[in-house]
Design a protein around this motif. Sequence first.
Motif, short mmCIF file in Angstrom:
data_model
loop_
_atom_site.label_atom_id
_atom_site.label_comp_id
_atom_site.label_asym_id
_atom_site.label_seq_id
_atom_site.Cartn_x
_atom_site.Cartn_y
_atom_site.Cartn_z
N LEU A 22 -19.65 -44.35 -76.14
CA LEU A 22 -20.55 -43.62 -77.05
C LEU A 22 -19.78 -42.65 -77.94
O LEU A 22 -20.12 -42.49 -79.11
CB LEU A 22 -21.63 -42.89 -76.25
N GLN A 23 -18.76 -42.02 -77.40
CA GLN A 23 -17.97 -41.08 -78.20
C GLN A 23 -17.20 -41.81 -79.31
O GLN A 23 -16.83 -41.19 -80.30
CB GLN A 23 -17.00 -40.30 -77.32
N LYS A 29 -22.44 -37.11 -81.32
CA LYS A 29 -21.76 -35.92 -80.81
C LYS A 29 -22.44 -35.45 -79.53
O LYS A 29 -23.58 -35.82 -79.26
CB LYS A 29 -21.82 -34.78 -81.84
N ASN A 30 -21.75 -34.61 -78.78
CA ASN A 30 -22.30 -34.01 -77.55
C ASN A 30 -22.83 -35.07 -76.58
O ASN A 30 -23.93 -34.96 -76.06
CB ASN A 30 -23.42 -33.01 -77.88
N VAL A 31 -22.02 -36.09 -76.33
CA VAL A 31 -22.40 -37.18 -75.43
C VAL A 31 -22.36 -36.70 -73.99
O VAL A 31 -21.39 -36.10 -73.54
CB VAL A 31 -21.46 -38.39 -75.61
N ALA A 40 -28.07 -41.74 -70.84
CA ALA A 40 -27.10 -41.02 -71.66
C ALA A 40 -27.88 -40.25 -72.71
O ALA A 40 -28.93 -40.69 -73.17
CB ALA A 40 -26.14 -42.00 -72.32
N SER A 41 -27.34 -39.10 -73.10
CA SER A 41 -27.95 -38.32 -74.16
C SER A 41 -26.86 -37.93 -75.16
O SER A 41 -25.69 -37.84 -74.81
CB SER A 41 -28.65 -37.08 -73.60
N PHE A 42 -27.29 -37.74 -76.41
CA PHE A 42 -26.34 -37.41 -77.46
C PHE A 42 -27.10 -36.89 -78.67
O PHE A 42 -28.31 -37.08 -78.79
CB PHE A 42 -25.52 -38.64 -77.87
N ASN A 43 -26.38 -36.24 -79.56
CA ASN A 43 -26.92 -35.81 -80.85
C ASN A 43 -26.41 -36.77 -81.91
O ASN A 43 -25.24 -37.15 -81.89
CB ASN A 43 -26.46 -34.38 -81.19
#
Length: 66
Positions: A22-23, A29-31, A40-43
Amino acid sequence: MTKIKVEGMSCQHCVMAVTKALQGIDGLKNVKVDLDRGEASFNEVIPVDLKVIRESVGKAGYNVPG
């Protein structure tokens, strides 16, 4: 923050592999990857197509259902 389900994770190695996948996607961002919840969460700094996310996680050996 966007959250997605990730299937197939069973250990910290899995978490690291999904995090790295994901990164590596431009715009995320902010994975954070949660093994216990299987998600998984991310911005998204720029919009990212879910297909791109599925393909990246799939290449790491895991599945994003839906």
